[in-house]
Design an enzyme around this catalytic site. Structure first.
Site, PDB file in Angstrom:
ATOM      1  N   HIS A 125       0.878  -1.172   0.000  1.00  0.00           N
ATOM      2  CA  HIS A 125       0.000   0.000   0.000  1.00  0.00           C
ATOM      3  C   HIS A 125       0.919   1.226   0.000  1.00  0.00           C
ATOM      4  O   HIS A 125       2.005   1.193   0.574  1.00  0.00           O
ATOM      5  CB  HIS A 125      -0.818  -0.069   1.291  1.00  0.00           C
ATOM      6  CG  HIS A 125      -1.944   0.903   1.387  1.00  0.00           C
ATOM      7  ND1 HIS A 125      -1.752   2.220   1.683  1.00  0.00           N
ATOM      8  CD2 HIS A 125      -3.283   0.727   1.251  1.00  0.00           C
ATOM      9  CE1 HIS A 125      -2.942   2.818   1.735  1.00  0.00           C
ATOM     10  NE2 HIS A 125      -3.883   1.944   1.472  1.00  0.00           N
ATOM     11  N   ASP A 202       2.753  -4.531   8.067  1.00  0.00           N
ATOM     12  CA  ASP A 202       1.519  -3.759   7.950  1.00  0.00           C
ATOM     13  C   ASP A 202       0.360  -4.760   8.018  1.00  0.00           C
ATOM     14  O   ASP A 202       0.129  -5.504   7.059  1.00  0.00           O
ATOM     15  CB  ASP A 202       1.568  -2.998   6.619  1.00  0.00           C
ATOM     16  CG  ASP A 202       0.225  -2.399   6.233  1.00  0.00           C
ATOM     17  OD1 ASP A 202      -0.767  -2.604   6.945  1.00  0.00           O
ATOM     18  OD2 ASP A 202       0.185  -1.726   5.181  1.00  0.00           O
ATOM     19  N   GLN A 205      -4.697  -5.187   6.632  1.00  0.00           N
ATOM     20  CA  GLN A 205      -5.604  -6.022   5.853  1.00  0.00           C
ATOM     21  C   GLN A 205      -5.721  -7.431   6.444  1.00  0.00           C
ATOM     22  O   GLN A 205      -6.618  -8.179   6.078  1.00  0.00           O
ATOM     23  CB  GLN A 205      -5.086  -6.087   4.407  1.00  0.00           C
ATOM     24  CG  GLN A 205      -6.113  -6.346   3.367  1.00  0.00           C
ATOM     25  CD  GLN A 205      -7.210  -5.305   3.343  1.00  0.00           C
ATOM     26  OE1 GLN A 205      -8.377  -5.643   3.510  1.00  0.00           O
ATOM     27  NE2 GLN A 205      -6.872  -4.042   3.172  1.00  0.00           N
ATOM     28  N   LYS A 228     -11.097  -1.181   9.654  1.00  0.00           N
ATOM     29  CA  LYS A 228     -11.187  -2.329   8.752  1.00  0.00           C
ATOM     30  C   LYS A 228     -11.672  -3.573   9.485  1.00  0.00           C
ATOM     31  O   LYS A 228     -11.807  -4.636   8.903  1.00  0.00           O
ATOM     32  CB  LYS A 228      -9.849  -2.572   8.079  1.00  0.00           C
ATOM     33  CG  LYS A 228      -9.524  -1.432   7.122  1.00  0.00           C
ATOM     34  CD  LYS A 228      -8.358  -1.688   6.243  1.00  0.00           C
ATOM     35  CE  LYS A 228      -8.210  -0.510   5.290  1.00  0.00           C
ATOM     36  NZ  LYS A 228      -6.954  -0.514   4.581  1.00  0.00           N
ATOM     37  N   CYS A 366      -4.539   2.367  -3.924  1.00  0.00           N
ATOM     38  CA  CYS A 366      -3.349   2.863  -3.213  1.00  0.00           C
ATOM     39  C   CYS A 366      -2.153   1.931  -3.392  1.00  0.00           C
ATOM     40  O   CYS A 366      -1.339   1.782  -2.485  1.00  0.00           O
ATOM     41  CB  CYS A 366      -3.609   3.064  -1.725  1.00  0.00           C
ATOM     42  SG  CYS A 366      -4.869   4.273  -1.371  1.00  0.00           S
TER      43      CYS A 366
HETATM   44  C1  LIG Z   1      -6.025   0.317   4.475  1.00  0.00           C
HETATM   45  C2  LIG Z   1      -4.613  -0.054   4.431  1.00  0.00           C
HETATM   46  C3  LIG Z   1      -3.627   0.838   4.852  1.00  0.00           C
HETATM   47  C4  LIG Z   1      -3.935   2.237   5.301  1.00  0.00           C
HETATM   48  O1  LIG Z   1      -4.747   2.252   6.421  1.00  0.00           O
HETATM   49  P1  LIG Z   1      -5.329   3.643   6.966  1.00  0.00           P
HETATM   50  O2  LIG Z   1      -6.404   3.219   7.900  1.00  0.00           O
HETATM   51  O3  LIG Z   1      -5.851   4.380   5.769  1.00  0.00           O
HETATM   52  O4  LIG Z   1      -4.206   4.351   7.629  1.00  0.00           O
HETATM   53  C5  LIG Z   1      -2.331   0.409   4.801  1.00  0.00           C
HETATM   54  N1  LIG Z   1      -2.005  -0.810   4.365  1.00  0.00           N
HETATM   55  C6  LIG Z   1      -2.919  -1.713   3.971  1.00  0.00           C
HETATM   56  C7  LIG Z   1      -2.498  -3.070   3.524  1.00  0.00           C
HETATM   57  C8  LIG Z   1      -4.261  -1.341   3.974  1.00  0.00           C
HETATM   58  O5  LIG Z   1      -5.174  -2.236   3.571  1.00  0.00           O
END
Ligand SMILES: *Cc1c(COP(=O)(O)O)cnc(C)c1O
Length: 408
Positions: A125, A202, A205, A228, A366
């Site tokens: 992302h 990260d 997801q 999420k 993104c």
């Molecule tokens: C949504 C997402 C982000 C960003 O999250 P925010 O809540 O917009 O800060 C970063 N990495 C992944 C894999 C995502 O799905």
């Protein structure tokens, strides 16, 4: 019929928004990878906060302030337990994943220098690319990319070759938001640690679909966004190992993060407050805890099993449509399907689906480097949550078929 033991109709009644109509049609919400919907149980907690004990935390001697502080710190402990962190102060509240990554990337500015290398995966992302590019610009370190194959799987042998004693940091998402790939983070972490490099995963997801165990993974940093996983927007956490959090300097200065301030010198508060400058999203943090309670009550194994069924069914049905291609066909993936139909722009499909009440994402999600890899401008992305149904998959497939007939 799907085999799940979950009572999906009962679960759906927890989500008031699923009753609404869009363009005269019942809403079919398939944009869960962008943000999930919020159950009444979490909405109630938000309302209770503003009805009952809205106050600033960690400061007041008065009752409301103490109640708010207790609930906020209880939420931190809930989050700690959920992710099996060894200490509550290793959970830093943030405004979300993006904030968490920036907090860590900024902290490393003083620990990285020219000649050092930073590895990042090809399927990140933007929020897990840009902060590291900024770090490399500030420090002169070099950013290197772990490539992926056509299925959207990382080339792990190339990763092994890229690692060296110059590697200081490795960044990778647990699950790709654009492709659904579940990355082999255990191996990524272990190999990086063998070279003495720190790892940030990260987990934005992944957290809605599975429980990552911080101690078992032995990961250095892990980021999550509440929105999420049935929580509100504007709140999340970054987990950091205590030893790292002690080493990193604070990200922002302000109230809440200090021990003592004079104009000559300021000393910083202890963890976790050192990284939590200013009034946080108090209600959001408490609601995040409630969202974890909600999902845990349903059970992550049941959630993952059911979503896998939806994924398999939707994949096989969508592939019956002529000219439809799915991007991201990794062996291990979650309930995200990115696709295009030959000769049609993804935006046009998304627009027609919206007319039918079906919410999907279109665009680069993104993750422009992934789109460049496949040489496409973007995709249509349908992402399923545990409250979606087989009937909704059928509606999606019918809608896509209709869009194809209209546009070709
Ligand atoms: C949504 C997402 C982000 C960003 O999250 P925010 O809540 O917009 O800060 C970063 N990495 C992944 C894999 C995502 O799905």
């Amino acid at each position: 019929m799907l085999k799940t033991s979950l009572d999906i109709q009962k679960i759906r009644r927890d989500f008031p928004i699923l009753n609404r109509e869009v363009n005269g049609k019942p809403l079919v919400y398939l944009d869960n990878a962008a943000t999930s919907q919020t159950p009444q149980q979490v909405i109630d907690v938000i309302v209770d906060y503003y009805h009952g004990y809205n106050a600033n935390i960690h400061r007041g001697v008065h009752t409301l302030s103490q109640e708010a502080t207790d609930k906020y710190e209880e939420a931190r402990i809930k989050i700690q337990k959920h992710f099996n962190a060894s200490r509550a102060h290793e959970i830093i509240f943030t405004s979300g994943t993006t904030h968490g990554i920036n907090l860590i990337a900024n902290g490393f500015s003083s620990l990285i220098k020219k000649g050092d290398e930073v590895l990042v995966s090809a399927m990140e992302h933007h929020s897990n690319i840009v902060p590291w590019q900024m770090l490399c610009e500030r420090t002169g370190a070099e950013l290197k990319v772990i490539p992926m194959n056509e299925q959207g799987e990382l080339l792990m042998d190339v990763y092994g070759d890229l690692l060296s004693d110059r590697t200081k940091l490795v960044f990778c998402n647990h699950i790709s938001n654009a492709l659904g790939t579940i990355n082999p983070i255990e191996e990524i972490i272990e190999k990086a640690h063998n070279m003495g490099a720190a790892v940030l995963i990260d987990g934005a997801q992944a957290a809605p679909h599975l429980i990552a165990d911080m101690q078992k993974l032995d990961v250095d940093f892990y980021t999550v966004s509440a929105h999420k996983m049935c929580g509100p927007t504007g709140v999340g956490i970054v987990y950091g190992k205590e030893e790292w959090l002690r080493k990193l300097p604070p990200y922002q200065g302000g109230g809440e993060m200090i021990a003592e301030v004079t104009f000559e010198k300021t000393t910083y508060a202890d963890l976790p407050h050192k990284f939590e400058a200013g009034t946080p999203n108090i209600c959001g943090g408490i609601a995040f805890g409630a969202a974890l309670d909600y999902m845990n009550k349903i059970g992550f194994d049941a959630i993952a099993g059911y979503e896998q069924e939806l994924l398999e069914y939707a994949t096989s049905e969508l592939l019956k449509i002529e000219g439809l291609k799915i991007y991201g066909t990794a062996q291990k993936k979650t309930s995200v399907i990115s696709f295009n139909i030959e000769g049609i722009h993804p935006y046009d499909i998304g627009t027609i689906l919206d007319k039918l009440g079906i919410a999907v994402r279109t665009g680069h999600h993104c993750a422009q480097p992934i789109m460049d890899f496949y040489k496409i401008p973007g995709t249509v992305r349908a992402s399923f949550a545990f409250y979606n149904t087989k009937e909704e998959v059928d509606q999606l497939v019918e809608g896509v078929q209709r869009a194809r007939n209209m546009l070709l």
